[in-house]
Scaffold this motif. Structure first.
Motif, PDB file in Angstrom:
ATOM      1  N   HIS A 198       4.860   4.418  -3.401  1.00  0.00           N
ATOM      2  CA  HIS A 198       4.597   5.817  -3.737  1.00  0.00           C
ATOM      3  C   HIS A 198       5.565   6.369  -4.758  1.00  0.00           C
ATOM      4  O   HIS A 198       6.747   6.068  -4.712  1.00  0.00           O
ATOM      5  N   ASP A 206      14.120   1.430   0.872  1.00  0.00           N
ATOM      6  CA  ASP A 206      13.485   1.586  -0.446  1.00  0.00           C
ATOM      7  C   ASP A 206      14.044   0.597  -1.476  1.00  0.00           C
ATOM      8  O   ASP A 206      14.043   0.871  -2.674  1.00  0.00           O
ATOM      9  N   THR A 214       5.192  13.822  -6.226  1.00  0.00           N
ATOM     10  CA  THR A 214       4.632  14.887  -7.062  1.00  0.00           C
ATOM     11  C   THR A 214       5.678  15.988  -7.057  1.00  0.00           C
ATOM     12  O   THR A 214       6.209  16.340  -5.993  1.00  0.00           O
ATOM     13  N   THR A 251       5.478   7.698 -11.456  1.00  0.00           N
ATOM     14  CA  THR A 251       4.733   6.476 -11.134  1.00  0.00           C
ATOM     15  C   THR A 251       5.702   5.306 -11.239  1.00  0.00           C
ATOM     16  O   THR A 251       6.699   5.353 -11.983  1.00  0.00           O
ATOM     17  N   ARG A 280       0.829  -1.212   0.000  1.00  0.00           N
ATOM     18  CA  ARG A 280       0.000   0.000   0.000  1.00  0.00           C
ATOM     19  C   ARG A 280       0.863   1.261   0.000  1.00  0.00           C
ATOM     20  O   ARG A 280       0.359   2.362   0.225  1.00  0.00           O
ATOM     21  N   GLN A 281       2.147   1.113  -0.222  1.00  0.00           N
ATOM     22  CA  GLN A 281       3.042   2.276  -0.094  1.00  0.00           C
ATOM     23  C   GLN A 281       4.035   2.385  -1.250  1.00  0.00           C
ATOM     24  O   GLN A 281       5.167   2.825  -1.040  1.00  0.00           O
TER      25      GLN A 281
END
Ligand code: NAD
Length: 520
Positions: free
Chosen positions: A142, A491, A145, A158, A139-140
Motif C-alpha cells: 500500500h 515494513d 493518500t 505509489t 496484496r498489501q
C-alpha cells in the motif's frame, strides 16, 4: 556425551541429498572444493558453473556475473508489469516446494554449515514462514493518500520495484538470508541475483533447484528472475558495482560492510547492510534465574556461537552473580558437543580452522586483560582431524576490555558484574555494534527503561528472552556497525521498492502550492 563423525562417512550422504533435491550434476564439477565442517573433508566440487534458474552455464558465457545481472534485468522489465498478487503466487509455490524439501534441505544445512538438526530444520522453517508472509504481503503493498492544500487535487504515493536486487550472504545462515530477501524482492516486482558464501555453495545450489521447481509450476516466470552466482569476493564486488543492481543486500562481517558500503554509495545505489553483532544481556536482581539460565545457554552456546545474534556479553547484577554463575558453569561444562546430526547434541563444530584460531586468540587476549577462562578447548581432534569442535568458553571479566568489544564469531561468553542499571545499559551500549540485546527482570520499571529511548541502542531489544532467534514477522537488523539495514517483516518490504509521490489535478484551474502565482 555426543560422539564425533568419522572422516569418509559424509560424502555419500551429501551426494544422496543433492540428488534427491534435484541439483544437476553439471553444477557439481569444477575446481572449487565444498567442505563439511563436521569432518573438514571435501564433499563435492563446484566451479565456474552457475546454478541459474532457466539459464545454463553456456547462456552465461565468459563473464557470468555480468551475464546474470543482464538476464535478471531483462527479467525485471517483464516481471514489474505482472500484478503483485500473481507474483505472490510464485512465492507461495516456493513455500510449497520448501515444505516438500524441508527434511533434505535441513540435513544439508547441518552437513554444510554444521548446525544441529533442529536448527537446520528451523532455518528452513524460517524460509517457509517468509514465503507465507510475502504471499500475503503481495496484496498489501500500500501507499498513502495524503491531504493536499490545493482544491480539486489528490495526492498519493505509489510503490514500484527497484530493478535487480543483489543478495550477498554469510555462511552461518546459508539459505534463510536469501529467502528473507528474495521472497520480499520478488513480490515487490524485482529480479534477484544471489552470491552466497563461498563456504556454503551446496545449500545454495539446492535452493536454486527448489526455486526452479516452483518457477516451473508457476509457468511463465521469466528466465533469470532469480539467479545464483557462485564465487568469492570478486563475484560480490561485481554485484556491488553494477548500476543495474538497484539494491544490494549484504549480510556478513562489518569488515565486508565497510568494503562494500562506500562502493554502493559511490554509484548512489541502495544498500541493506546486515553486519556483525556483539550482543548483550543484563540480568537484574529480580530476574527469574531458571528462565535466565535456559535463555543464556541457548543464546550463547547455540549454533556454536555462530549467529549474528549470539549472546556474547552478560552483565549480571552483583546480588545474583553468585547464584547464577555456578549454574552457568555447570551448563557450560556439560553441554553435549559433537556430531550435529545426533539427537542429543546441542553444539556442533565451528565452520573452519580460521574460526578456531580467532577463538583461541580472543581467549588469550581475555586472559591478558585479567579474564578467568573456563572451557574453550578443542574436542574430538583424534576422530575428525580437520574439524574444529570446541567446548564453549565462559570468561569472567573484571571489565569490558577491547577483546570484549569486538565480535569473535565463536562460542565465547564474557560475564561482568554490575551494581546499577544505568551502568549496565551504558556498558551494553559502549561497543561499536548494535544488533540484539536482552534484559532479564520482573521489574516493570527496569524492563520499560531498557526498551525506552534511553535504554538499549540495538535494533532488537527483548525482555526475558535471549537476543537470538528472531521471528520473521518483525523487522530484523541493527544499528551502528551492524549497518542499519532491516529485513523480513513489518515494513521492511519498502527497502525493495521506490516510492513515487503523485499529485493529480482533476479541476480546470492550476492553483500552485504555497499560494505562488505565475500567470502567463
Ligand atoms: P564474511 O564477511 O566473511 O562474508 C560474507 C559474504 O560477503 C560472503 O558471501 C563473502 O564472499 C562476501 N564478501 C566478503 N568480502 C566482500 C567484498 N569486499 N565485496 C563483496 N562481497 C564480499 O562473513 P561470514 O564469515 O560468512 O559470516 C559471519 C559474519 O556475518 C559475522 O560477522 C556475523 O555477525 C555476520 N552476520 C550478520 C547477520 C545480520 O543479519 N546482521 C546475519 C548473519 C551473519
Amino acid at each position: 556425551m555426543a560422539s564425533f563423525p568419522r572422516t569418509g562417512e559424509i560424502v555419500a550422504e551429501v551426494k544422496a541429498i543433492l540428488e534427491r533435491l534435484g541439483v544437476s550434476p553439471d553444477c557439481l564439477s569444477g575446481p572449487d572444493a565444498a567442505r563439511t565442517p563436521l569432518t573438514g573433508e571435501v564433499v563435492a566440487h563446484v566451479g565456474a558453473q552457475w546454478g541459474a534458474f532457466g539459464l545454463s552455464p553456456a547462456d552465461l558465457g565468459p563473464d557470468p556475473v555480468e551475464a546474470a545481472i543482464g538476464r535478471a534485468h531483462a527479467a525485471f522489465l517483464h516481471w514489474r508489469s505482472v500484478p503483485a498478487p500473481r507474483r505472490g503466487e510464485l512465492v507461495r509455490l516456493l513455500g510449497e516446494e520448501l515444505r516438500a524439501a524441508k527434511a533434505d534441505l535441513a540435513a544439508l544445512v547441518t552437513l554444510e554449515a554444521g548446525k544441529i538438526a533442529s536448527e537446520g530444520a528451523g532455518e528452513v522453517q524460517e524460509m517457509i514462514d517468509i514465503c507465507d508472509f510475502a504471499t500475503g504481503l503481495s496484496r498489501q503493498l500500500h501507499g498513502l493518500t495524503i491531504a493536499t492544500e490545493r482544491p480539486d487535487h489528490r495526492m498519493m504515493e505509489t510503490w514500484h520495484p527497484m530493478g535487480v536486487v543483489g543478495v550477498i550472504s554469510a555462511f552461518n545462515f546459508p539459505v534463510a538470508v536469501w529467502s528473507w530477501n528474495a521472497a520480499l524482492a520478488l513480490v515487490c516486482g524485482n529480479a534477484v541475483v544471489w552470491k552466497p558464501s563461498e563456504k556454503t555453495p551446496l545449500t545454495a545450489l539446492a535452493v536454486d533447484a527448489i526455486f526452479a521447481r516452483a518457477a516451473a509450476r508457476f509457468g511463465d516466470a521469466p528466465a533469470g528472475i532469480a539467479t545464483l552466482v557462485l564465487g568469492g569476493r570478486e563475484a560480490g564486488e561485481a554485484l556491488v558495482d553494477d548500476p543495474r543492481v538497484g539494491v544490494v543486500s549484504a549480510t556478513g562481517s562489518t569488515a565486508m560492510g565497510r568494503a562494500v558500503a562506500p562502493r554502493i554509495a559511490r554509484r548512489f545505489g541502495r544498500a541493506i547492510l546486515e553486519l556483525g553483532g556483539n550482543n548483550a544481556a543484563i540480568v537484574c536482581p529480580s530476574a527469574d534465574l531458571d528462565l535466565t539460565l535456559r535463555a543464556v545457554a541457548f543464546a550463547a552456546m547455540g549454533t556454536a556461537g555462530q549467529r549474528c545474534t549470539s549472546l556474547r556479553r552478560l552483565f549480571v547484577h552483583e546480588s545474583v552473580y553468585d547464584a547464577l554463575m555456578p549454574r552457568l558453569h555447570r551448563a557450560y561444562g556439560s553441554v553435549p558437543v559433537g556430531d550435529p546430526r545426533e539427537a542429543g547434541t546441542l553444539v556442533g563444530p565451528l565452520i573452519d580452522e580460521d574460526a578456531y584460531t580467532a577463538m583461541q586468540s580472543a581467549l588469550e587476549d581475555a586472559r591478558a586483560a585479567g579474564g578467568i577462562v573456563t572451557g574453550g578447548a578443542r574436542l574430538g581432534a583424534e576422530d575428525a582431524l580437520d574439524a574444529y569442535y570446541v567446548r564453549p568458553a565462559l570468561v569472567e571479566m573484571p571489565l569490558q576490555a577491547d577483546c570484549v568489544a569486538a565480535e569473535t564469531f565463536a562460542p565465547i561468553l564474557y560475564v561482568m558484574r554490575y551494581a546499577a542499571l544505568d551502568e549496565a545499559i551504558a556498558l551494553q551500549n559502549a561497543v561499536p555494534q548494535g544488533l540484539a540485546s536482552s534484559i532479564f527482570t520482573t521489574d516493570l520499571r527496569e524492563a520499560e527503561r531498557f526498551l525506552s529511548s534511553t535504554g538499549s541502542d540495538c535494533g532488537i531489544a527483548n525482555v526475558n528472552i535471549g537476543p537470538s532467534g528472531a521471528e520473521i514477522g518483525g523487522a530484523f537488523g541493527g544499528e551502528k556497525e551492524t549497518g542499519g539495514g532491516r529485513e523480513a517483516g513489518s515494513d521492511s518490504w519498502k527497502a525493495y521498492m521506490r516510492r513515487a509521490t503523485n499529485t493529480i489535478n482533476y479541476g480546470s484551474r492550476l492553483p500552485l502550492a504555497q499560494g505562488v502565482t505565475f500567470e502567463v
